[in-house]
Design an enzyme around this catalytic site. Structure first.
Site, PDB file in Angstrom:
ATOM      1  N   CYS A 218       0.853  -1.197   0.000  1.00 53.95           N
ATOM      2  CA  CYS A 218       0.000   0.000   0.000  1.00 53.95           C
ATOM      3  C   CYS A 218       0.888   1.246   0.000  1.00 53.95           C
ATOM      4  O   CYS A 218       0.611   2.219  -0.720  1.00 53.95           O
ATOM      5  CB  CYS A 218      -0.875   0.051   1.252  1.00 53.95           C
ATOM      6  SG  CYS A 218      -1.817  -1.433   1.619  1.00 53.95           S
TER       7      CYS A 218
ATOM      8  N   HIS B 101       0.620   4.693  -2.166  1.00 54.04           N
ATOM      9  CA  HIS B 101      -0.076   5.794  -1.491  1.00 54.04           C
ATOM     10  C   HIS B 101       0.835   6.689  -0.661  1.00 54.04           C
ATOM     11  O   HIS B 101       0.376   7.687  -0.100  1.00 54.04           O
ATOM     12  CB  HIS B 101      -1.225   5.239  -0.649  1.00 54.04           C
ATOM     13  CG  HIS B 101      -2.285   4.597  -1.491  1.00 54.04           C
ATOM     14  ND1 HIS B 101      -3.151   5.316  -2.274  1.00 54.04           N
ATOM     15  CD2 HIS B 101      -2.570   3.279  -1.728  1.00 54.04           C
ATOM     16  CE1 HIS B 101      -3.955   4.487  -2.925  1.00 54.04           C
ATOM     17  NE2 HIS B 101      -3.620   3.249  -2.624  1.00 54.04           N
TER      18      HIS B 101
ATOM     19  N   CYS C  30      -7.737  -2.222  -4.424  1.00 50.25           N
ATOM     20  CA  CYS C  30      -6.266  -2.115  -4.499  1.00 50.25           C
ATOM     21  C   CYS C  30      -5.651  -3.509  -4.534  1.00 50.25           C
ATOM     22  O   CYS C  30      -4.720  -3.753  -5.304  1.00 50.25           O
ATOM     23  CB  CYS C  30      -5.723  -1.350  -3.296  1.00 50.25           C
ATOM     24  SG  CYS C  30      -5.905   0.425  -3.431  1.00 50.25           S
TER      25      CYS C  30
END
Lengths: 279, 117
Positions: free
Chosen positions: A193, A197, A240
């Site tokens: 992640c 991000h 995602c």
């Protein structure tokens, strides 16, 4: 090699490793995380990150700040309000479980329940409320569940995220589980992640601008103002995962809830911004 | 009676398999380096890279152009596609070979395509 020498080497190795293994405190994590975004993109008004990718584009940001809810978004809020006010079969309603709905309760979640030692989220509590009142739980991707959240979050606009990590073993363990999830590579794309991000936010995956992790909890559930549908935070996690070639996990399962807890904590202080979209 | 039914089913299965075989072979033969590069379920290079002639490429990685000049050592490029983490532990490039997402032949086809860019 003598035992003494071996012990010295082990201790030396531990002294190098421990600062990293012990890692920063949650508060230090949050400071570093928010400082990183402010520094990297030169956006000094941290609240602007509540607008997601639009924070990167001054014109889009002004437009987002000046825009009001679309007709479709308002319709979802109203549907949620209607569901919230409709009595259950026993005559009670959601209001019996959520007493501060009108003044905003989104920032009360997620929290760690002292009895179960697990993360409680708003969708989970909505279903607990239903169960306590003899109603079947809603599925977490159902329109009703999303609309209830959209309504409740709309009442919390401007309230600041205030997730609390208690200085005790269980809270810290849950926080660290969420943190590990966030930084762990997964799926066929072998990405975490954090890669998208944090490191690469603002860049594009195909034609989609990657939103920064800072502000991501301000805008959930995300309403697509064009199509008028909504996506919960956990559904975003699953999307995602799919993009990364990983098998999505259970919505509101322990892994996603712990991840939400971690992300929410490092987003502390940001306002709830339900009009923000994922453009 | 039972024997006849079994024979009938076996014949049907074999016939079905024979009918499917040529199309499967043809399909395998037709997969080009370009297809492998662009297909979302194979190389999926557009997820992160822009490629001349294709729209909607991502920007996480560098644009894929002048590859022959940037990577004249074909073996190095093969290694990068097989497992880029063997060259750079911080890379976010998927380990296509190590994860068995692409075979050695398929990686070669992709390199042939990339060398034309």
């Amino acid at each position: 090699m003598s035992i003494g020498n071996t012990l010295s080497i082990v201790l030396l190795a531990l002294s190098v490793l421990i600062p990293h293994a012990a890692a920063a405190s949650p508060y230090q994590d949050m400071e570093q995380f928010q400082y990183y975004f402010i520094n990297r993109f030169g956006i000094s008004a941290v609240d602007d990150y509540a607008f997601g990718s639009q924070a990167f584009d001054p014109k889009a940001l002004i437009a987002a700040k000046e825009s009001s809810s679309t007709v479709k978004h308002i319709a979802l809020i109203e549907q949620g309000r209607h569901l919230f006010d409709t009595p259950f079969s026993n005559g009670a309603s959601y209001a019996s479980c959520f007493r501060n709905a009108e003044t905003g309760l989104a920032t009360d979640y997620p929290y760690i329940d002292a009895i179960t030692s697990q993360v409680r989220t708003l969708p989970l509590e909505l279903n607990l409320c239903r169960s306590r009142n003899g109603e079947r739980p809603l599925t977490y991707d159902s329109g009703d569940m999303l609309n209830l959240q959209i309504y409740l979050v709309s009442r919390s606009k401007g309230n600041r995220i205030n997730t609390i990590v208690l200085d005790e073993a269980n809270s810290l363990a849950i926080y660290n589980q969420g943190k590990r999830f966030f930084y762990a590579r997964r799926g066929q794309q072998n990405m975490a992640c954090a890669h998208c991000h944090i490191d690469h936010s603002g860049k594009r995956l195909r034609d989609r601008v990657i939103p920064p992790a800072l502000g991501i909890t301000s805008r959930a559930p995300m309403v697509n103002d064009i199509e008028g549908n909504a996506v919960s935070l956990h559904q975003q996690f699953s999307r995602c995962m799919q993009r990364m070639g990983a098998k999505p996990l259970e919505l509101q399962g322990v892994e996603y809830r712990n991840l939400e807890f971690f992300i929410s904590y490092i987003n502390n202080g940001l306002p709830i911004q339900p009009n923000g979209t994922n453009h | 009676m039972m024997r006849q039914i079994i024979i009938k089913h076996v014949k049907k299965t074999i016939m079905g398999a024979l009918l499917l075989l040529p199309s499967a072979l043809l399909q395998a033969a037709e997969i080009t380096g370009q297809t492998l590069t662009l297909d979302e379920n194979r190389g999926n290079c557009l997820l992160c890279h822009q490629i001349a002639g294709s729209s909607n490429g991502g920007t996480l990685g560098p644009e894929l152009r002048d590859i022959r000049h940037k990577y004249p050592d074909r073996k190095l490029l093969q290694q990068m596609l097989w497992d880029a983490s063997s060259l750079n532990s911080h890379t976010i490039m998927p380990p296509y070979g190590r994860f068995r997402l692409l075979s050695t032949d398929e990686i070669d086809k992709i390199i042939d395509f990339l060398y034309k860019l």
